[in-house]
Scaffold this motif. Structure first.
Motif, mmCIF file in Angstrom:
data_model
loop_
_atom_site.group_PDB
_atom_site.id
_atom_site.type_symbol
_atom_site.label_atom_id
_atom_site.label_comp_id
_atom_site.label_asym_id
_atom_site.label_seq_id
_atom_site.Cartn_x
_atom_site.Cartn_y
_atom_site.Cartn_z
ATOM 1 N N LEU A 1 -16.023 0.433 5.394
ATOM 2 C CA LEU A 1 -16.030 -0.953 5.881
ATOM 3 C C LEU A 1 -14.894 -1.762 5.254
ATOM 4 C CD1 LEU A 1 -19.870 -1.661 5.871
ATOM 5 C CD2 LEU A 1 -18.408 -1.312 7.871
ATOM 6 N N LEU A 2 -14.722 -1.645 3.960
ATOM 7 C CA LEU A 2 -13.650 -2.367 3.264
ATOM 8 C C LEU A 2 -12.275 -1.900 3.746
ATOM 9 C CD1 LEU A 2 -12.848 -4.403 1.074
ATOM 10 C CD2 LEU A 2 -12.931 -2.515 -0.573
ATOM 11 N N GLY A 3 -12.107 -0.586 3.865
ATOM 12 C CA GLY A 3 -10.831 -0.051 4.340
ATOM 13 C C GLY A 3 -10.509 -0.491 5.753
ATOM 14 N N GLY A 4 -11.502 -0.420 6.645
ATOM 15 C CA GLY A 4 -11.287 -0.864 8.023
ATOM 16 C C GLY A 4 -10.932 -2.335 8.108
ATOM 17 N N PHE A 5 -11.638 -3.145 7.338
ATOM 18 C CA PHE A 5 -11.360 -4.585 7.319
ATOM 19 C C PHE A 5 -9.936 -4.850 6.820
ATOM 20 C CE2 PHE A 5 -11.172 -8.541 4.893
ATOM 21 C CZ PHE A 5 -11.487 -9.453 5.876
ATOM 22 N N ALA A 6 -9.574 -4.245 5.687
ATOM 23 C CA ALA A 6 -8.238 -4.462 5.110
ATOM 24 C C ALA A 6 -7.133 -3.990 6.050
ATOM 25 C CB ALA A 6 -8.136 -3.755 3.757
ATOM 26 N N LEU A 7 -7.315 -2.825 6.642
ATOM 27 C CA LEU A 7 -6.300 -2.317 7.572
ATOM 28 C C LEU A 7 -6.190 -3.188 8.816
ATOM 29 C CD1 LEU A 7 -7.010 1.491 7.199
ATOM 30 C CD2 LEU A 7 -4.847 0.332 6.649
ATOM 31 N N PHE A 8 -7.319 -3.656 9.325
ATOM 32 C CA PHE A 8 -7.279 -4.545 10.490
ATOM 33 C C PHE A 8 -6.511 -5.817 10.171
ATOM 34 C CE2 PHE A 8 -9.110 -8.072 12.974
ATOM 35 C CZ PHE A 8 -8.658 -7.692 14.226
ATOM 36 N N ARG A 9 -6.800 -6.429 9.027
ATOM 37 C CA ARG A 9 -6.081 -7.656 8.662
ATOM 38 C C ARG A 9 -4.590 -7.370 8.507
ATOM 39 N NH1 ARG A 9 -6.999 -11.244 10.774
ATOM 40 N NH2 ARG A 9 -6.143 -12.712 9.288
#
Length: 168
Positions: free
Chosen positions: A113-121
């Motif tokens: 979840l953290l990785g997906g959020f950071a990559l999306f941003r």
């Protein structure tokens, strides 16, 4: 910026509130980040068990609705892709996690979840790989399509990272 005839009848206050997710886009700093966080919660509550097809179908429907509302909000606000309009981030976020079972098979849920959020941003803000050109699409689709591409780029990067850096 075209109007959808049926949407033209809706009060501006309602159209803008829906496109900005109310106070998240209108009152908080860094509205795109808040919209993405809301989208992360949206994924966790509604999409985590939806499967690949369920995620794609629901995301496509969400993108179509968001394109209509975001395009109409552009008209009502008199600006192209206003920063306060964050429905696009919200509906795109679940696409970061296509293939969810493959991601959480090797990494803890919180890390995915953290990785997906950071990559999306990252992809949403910097708009590399031609993502910035997608904003030139007319109307609400121009607002939504670049976030969709950012989410798909984040998804691909996340899958590569999970394969290369397997934790479990």
């Amino acid at each position: 910026m075209q109007h959808e005839s049926w949407l033209r009848r809706w009060p501006s206050r309602m159209v803008v509130a829906l496109a900005t997710l109310g106070p998240l886009g209108q009152k908080l700093p860094a509205p795109g980040t808040w919209g993405s966080l809301a989208g992360l919660l949206y994924f966790a509550v509604f999409f985590q068990r939806a499967g690949l097809i369920g995620n794609v179908v629901a995301s496509a429907l969400g993108a179509a609705i968001a394109a209509l509302l975001c395009g109409e909000a552009e008209v009502r606000m008199g600006r192209k892709d206003p920063g306060e309009v964050i429905l696009d981030e919200f509906v795109a976020m679940p696409l970061c996690f296509l293939g969810w079972p493959l991601l959480v098979h090797r990494w803890p849920v919180w890390a995915v979840l953290l990785g997906g959020f950071a990559l999306f941003r990252f992809f949403d803000i910097l708009k590399p790989l031609g993502i910035s050109k997608l904003q030139n699409v007319r109307g609400g689709w121009g607002v939504v399509i670049d976030d969709t591409a950012a989410a798909l780029a984040a998804c691909a990067t996340l899958h590569v990272a999970v394969m290369v850096f397997a934790v479990r």
